[in-house]
Design a protein around this motif. Structure first.
Motif, mmCIF file in Angstrom:
data_model
loop_
_atom_site.group_PDB
_atom_site.id
_atom_site.type_symbol
_atom_site.label_atom_id
_atom_site.label_comp_id
_atom_site.label_asym_id
_atom_site.label_seq_id
_atom_site.Cartn_x
_atom_site.Cartn_y
_atom_site.Cartn_z
ATOM 1 N N ASP A 122 -0.315 -5.191 -20.902
ATOM 2 C CA ASP A 122 0.539 -5.622 -19.780
ATOM 3 C C ASP A 122 0.256 -4.822 -18.506
ATOM 4 O OD1 ASP A 122 3.272 -6.123 -22.083
ATOM 5 O OD2 ASP A 122 1.736 -7.524 -21.352
ATOM 6 N N MET A 123 -0.582 -3.765 -18.616
ATOM 7 C CA MET A 123 -0.911 -2.937 -17.439
ATOM 8 C C MET A 123 -2.410 -2.673 -17.413
ATOM 9 S SD MET A 123 2.303 -0.301 -17.392
ATOM 10 C CE MET A 123 2.342 0.146 -19.133
ATOM 11 N N PRO A 124 -3.215 -3.762 -17.374
ATOM 12 C CA PRO A 124 -4.669 -3.569 -17.411
ATOM 13 C C PRO A 124 -5.208 -2.946 -16.117
ATOM 14 C CG PRO A 124 -4.125 -5.886 -17.071
ATOM 15 C CD PRO A 124 -2.833 -5.188 -17.363
ATOM 16 N N ASP A 178 -0.664 11.840 -16.614
ATOM 17 C CA ASP A 178 0.043 11.044 -15.612
ATOM 18 C C ASP A 178 0.854 9.947 -16.308
ATOM 19 O OD1 ASP A 178 -0.891 8.547 -13.139
ATOM 20 O OD2 ASP A 178 0.786 9.954 -13.132
ATOM 21 N N ALA A 179 1.832 9.401 -15.607
ATOM 22 C CA ALA A 179 2.512 8.154 -16.010
ATOM 23 C C ALA A 179 2.971 8.196 -17.471
ATOM 24 C CB ALA A 179 1.570 6.986 -15.725
ATOM 25 N N GLY A 180 2.389 7.333 -18.332
ATOM 26 C CA GLY A 180 2.855 7.257 -19.715
ATOM 27 C C GLY A 180 2.653 8.533 -20.501
ATOM 28 N N ALA A 181 1.867 9.478 -19.956
ATOM 29 C CA ALA A 181 1.655 10.758 -20.663
ATOM 30 C C ALA A 181 2.646 11.813 -20.196
ATOM 31 C CB ALA A 181 0.221 11.253 -20.442
ATOM 32 N N GLY A 239 -0.906 5.812 -7.408
ATOM 33 C CA GLY A 239 -0.896 7.025 -8.233
ATOM 34 C C GLY A 239 -1.945 6.969 -9.338
ATOM 35 N N ASP A 240 -2.133 5.767 -9.904
ATOM 36 C CA ASP A 240 -3.201 5.590 -10.901
ATOM 37 C C ASP A 240 -4.542 5.940 -10.266
ATOM 38 O OD1 ASP A 240 -1.586 2.492 -11.911
ATOM 39 O OD2 ASP A 240 -1.210 4.544 -12.565
ATOM 40 N N THR A 241 -4.715 5.511 -9.021
ATOM 41 C CA THR A 241 -5.963 5.782 -8.292
ATOM 42 C C THR A 241 -6.163 7.284 -8.124
ATOM 43 O OG1 THR A 241 -5.625 3.708 -7.079
ATOM 44 C CG2 THR A 241 -7.217 5.279 -6.140
HETATM 45 N N1 LIG Z 1 -1.463 -2.338 -11.958
HETATM 46 C C1 LIG Z 1 -1.009 -1.559 -12.925
HETATM 47 O O1 LIG Z 1 -1.453 -1.638 -14.093
HETATM 48 C C2 LIG Z 1 0.042 -0.563 -12.602
HETATM 49 C C3 LIG Z 1 0.501 0.209 -13.632
HETATM 50 N N2 LIG Z 1 1.469 1.139 -13.445
HETATM 51 C C4 LIG Z 1 1.956 1.870 -14.597
HETATM 52 O O2 LIG Z 1 3.317 1.562 -14.755
HETATM 53 C C5 LIG Z 1 3.878 2.536 -15.613
HETATM 54 C C6 LIG Z 1 5.248 2.903 -15.083
HETATM 55 O O3 LIG Z 1 5.058 3.669 -13.897
HETATM 56 P P1 LIG Z 1 6.134 3.502 -12.696
HETATM 57 O O4 LIG Z 1 6.005 4.691 -11.815
HETATM 58 O O5 LIG Z 1 5.945 2.177 -12.076
HETATM 59 O O6 LIG Z 1 7.560 3.459 -13.415
HETATM 60 P P2 LIG Z 1 8.408 4.669 -14.035
HETATM 61 O O7 LIG Z 1 7.568 5.652 -14.758
HETATM 62 O O8 LIG Z 1 9.516 4.047 -14.802
HETATM 63 O O9 LIG Z 1 8.990 5.419 -12.758
HETATM 64 C C7 LIG Z 1 9.726 4.680 -11.808
HETATM 65 C C8 LIG Z 1 11.161 5.140 -11.972
HETATM 66 O O10 LIG Z 1 11.244 6.444 -11.368
HETATM 67 C C9 LIG Z 1 12.292 6.392 -10.363
HETATM 68 N N3 LIG Z 1 11.892 7.087 -9.140
HETATM 69 C C10 LIG Z 1 12.652 7.979 -8.461
HETATM 70 N N4 LIG Z 1 12.022 8.452 -7.401
HETATM 71 C C11 LIG Z 1 10.822 7.833 -7.402
HETATM 72 C C12 LIG Z 1 9.698 7.920 -6.530
HETATM 73 N N5 LIG Z 1 9.694 8.716 -5.439
HETATM 74 N N6 LIG Z 1 8.607 7.173 -6.804
HETATM 75 C C13 LIG Z 1 8.606 6.349 -7.887
HETATM 76 N N7 LIG Z 1 9.651 6.209 -8.759
HETATM 77 C C14 LIG Z 1 10.726 6.972 -8.494
HETATM 78 C C15 LIG Z 1 12.488 4.934 -10.037
HETATM 79 O O11 LIG Z 1 13.870 4.824 -9.795
HETATM 80 P P3 LIG Z 1 14.423 3.649 -8.850
HETATM 81 O O12 LIG Z 1 14.503 4.263 -7.500
HETATM 82 O O13 LIG Z 1 13.414 2.511 -8.922
HETATM 83 O O14 LIG Z 1 15.710 3.373 -9.522
HETATM 84 C C16 LIG Z 1 12.089 4.204 -11.303
HETATM 85 O O15 LIG Z 1 13.217 4.116 -12.128
HETATM 86 C C17 LIG Z 1 2.894 3.713 -15.618
HETATM 87 O O16 LIG Z 1 2.168 3.743 -16.830
HETATM 88 C C18 LIG Z 1 1.937 3.364 -14.482
HETATM 89 O O17 LIG Z 1 0.640 3.883 -14.671
HETATM 90 C C19 LIG Z 1 1.943 1.478 -12.123
HETATM 91 O O18 LIG Z 1 1.149 2.529 -11.693
HETATM 92 C C20 LIG Z 1 1.838 0.329 -11.153
HETATM 93 C C21 LIG Z 1 0.553 -0.431 -11.226
#
Ligand SMILES: NC(=O)C1=CN([C@@H]2O[C@H](COP(=O)(O)OP(=O)(O)OC[C@H]3O[C@@H](n4cnc5c(N)ncnc54)[C@H](OP(=O)(O)O)[C@@H]3O)[C@@H](O)[C@H]2O)[C@@H](O)CC1
Ligand SMILES: Nc1ncnc2c1ncn2[C@@H]1O[C@H](COP(=O)(O)OP(=O)(O)O)[C@@H](O)[C@H]1O
Ligand SMILES: [Mg+2]
Length: 284
Positions: free
Chosen positions: A43-45, A134-137, A221-223
């Motif tokens: 779901d996140m290729p 990063d991220a999921g880790a 951030g992935d970049t």
């Molecule tokens: N194309 C792809 O494959 C992409 C794949 N991706 C992958 O998605 C996965 C999830 O990563 P993710 O960062 O999107 O979500 P998550 O870890 O849940 O964190 C977001 C939560 O944190 C909070 N939050 C508070 N402050 C914040 C801030 N300054 N900056 C950001 N968030 C902030 C925010 O709270 P909110 O304000 O939205 O209530 C929200 O609840 C990860 O594996 C990543 O690699 C993405 O990179 C996109 C493109």
């Protein structure tokens, strides 16, 4: 009251000019080593492609991407230069992948946090090369002493998740919290966002001088994770690799924003600008 950022030193273009590596005319791809990137899922290729582009544009020798089989066909047409380890996350987790040959590794973009991911992270942490998480880790865990750095790259939400500090409190004292937890956990922390702060486990802490709100978009951030991986493979000093990756990542966004709306950047476009932006800081 917002923290006085003036206390933290700023990593500037001059800092970058003094610390960028030279690409020796007699070098070959082995000179810069092979990086391992565990990223992407069904779901996140795109996270595998974005971090892969970041790594291959950032001085690496070779890149091996460990990802789910169904992700590979979406990455190859855009990044044919990388090679793949099918189901690499599981291979690292179960110890069936030879890890000693890698120069550095990064894991997390597009990875779903679960038990297998945790086992893979443990295996990588047991190795003696730098590892970017990063991220999921980015889940809460202790880190034992090891010969090479662990580099965490959380945004404030992820930082809150791994430390328990609320994002509200964090935003008031970014420098304090990121330095405190880098020392307490014994890791390097890149706390991303407006004025990214980079804190090393020895207490050395810097504020980044580049970047803008065009980066407030999924995938940037992935970049950056890929760019850190690539620069770890071509810099002598790993701290400079981290600092220069953060600086140049933001500098690419600044290049974008000089003539385009900050509403419109797509993360994959950052690495299109890196060749020109990096050149600006190399010795003339
Ligand atoms: N194309 C792809 O494959 C992409 C794949 N991706 C992958 O998605 C996965 C999830 O990563 P993710 O960062 O999107 O979500 P998550 O870890 O849940 O964190 C977001 C939560 O944190 C909070 N939050 C508070 N402050 C914040 C801030 N300054 N900056 C950001 N968030 C902030 C925010 O709270 P909110 O304000 O939205 O209530 C929200 O609840 C990860 O594996 C990543 O690699 C993405 O990179 C996109 C493109
Ligand atoms: N307002 C902002 N100003 C400067 N940089 C920003 C801003 N918002 C986000 N960034 C940068 O964009 C990137 C976002 O990372 P992250 O949230 O992990 O993205 P994703 O996981 O979607 O790829 C980080 O490098 C962060 O420093
Ligand atoms: Mg992210």
């Amino acid at each position: 009251m917002a923290e006085n950022k003036a206390r933290l030193p700023v990593w500037t273009g001059h800092s970058v000019e003094k610390t960028l590596p030279i690409r020796d005319q007699k070098s070959h791809k082995g000179t810069y080593g092979t990086g391992l990137l565990i990223a992407g899922s069904r779901d996140m290729p795109g996270a595998a492609l974005l971090s892969g582009l970041g790594a291959m544009r950032s001085g690496i020798g070779k890149l091996e991407i460990g990802t789910e089989s169904e992700v590979i066909p979406s990455v190859v047409p855009v990044l044919p230069e990388a090679t793949y380890i099918r189901n690499g996350l599981e291979r690292v987790a179960d110890g069936t992948l030879e890890l000693h040959r890698y120069r550095a590794a990064a894991i997390g973009p597009g990875i779903v946090p679960n038990r297998i991911a945790e086992h893979a992270i443990e295996q990588l942490i047991d190795c003696d090369f730098p590892v970017v998480l990063d991220a999921g880790a980015l889940t809460e865990r202790p880190y034992n002493e090891r010969p090479a750095p662990i580099i965490l790259t959380p945004h404030p939400g992820e930082f809150s998740r791994i430390t328990g500090v609320s994002t509200t409190d964090l935003e008031k004292r970014r420098g304090y919290y990121v330095s405190r937890f880098a020392k307490e956990l014994g890791v390097t922390i890149v706390l991303k966002g407006h004025q990214t702060v980079i804190a090393f486990p020895d207490g050395e802490t810097w504020v980044n001088a580049t970047g803008n709100a065009s980066l407030a978009k999924g995938g940037t951030g992935d970049t950056l994770t890929g760019m850190i991986l690539g620069m770890l493979c071509c810099h002598e000093d790993w701290k400079h690799a981290v600092l220069n990756a953060v600086f140049l990542h933001g500098a690419c966004a600044d290049h974008w924003a000089a003539t385009r709306s900050t509403q419109t950047l797509l993360a994959h476009e950052l690495t299109n600008f890196l060749p020109e932006v990096w050149k600006k800081y190399e010795p003339k």
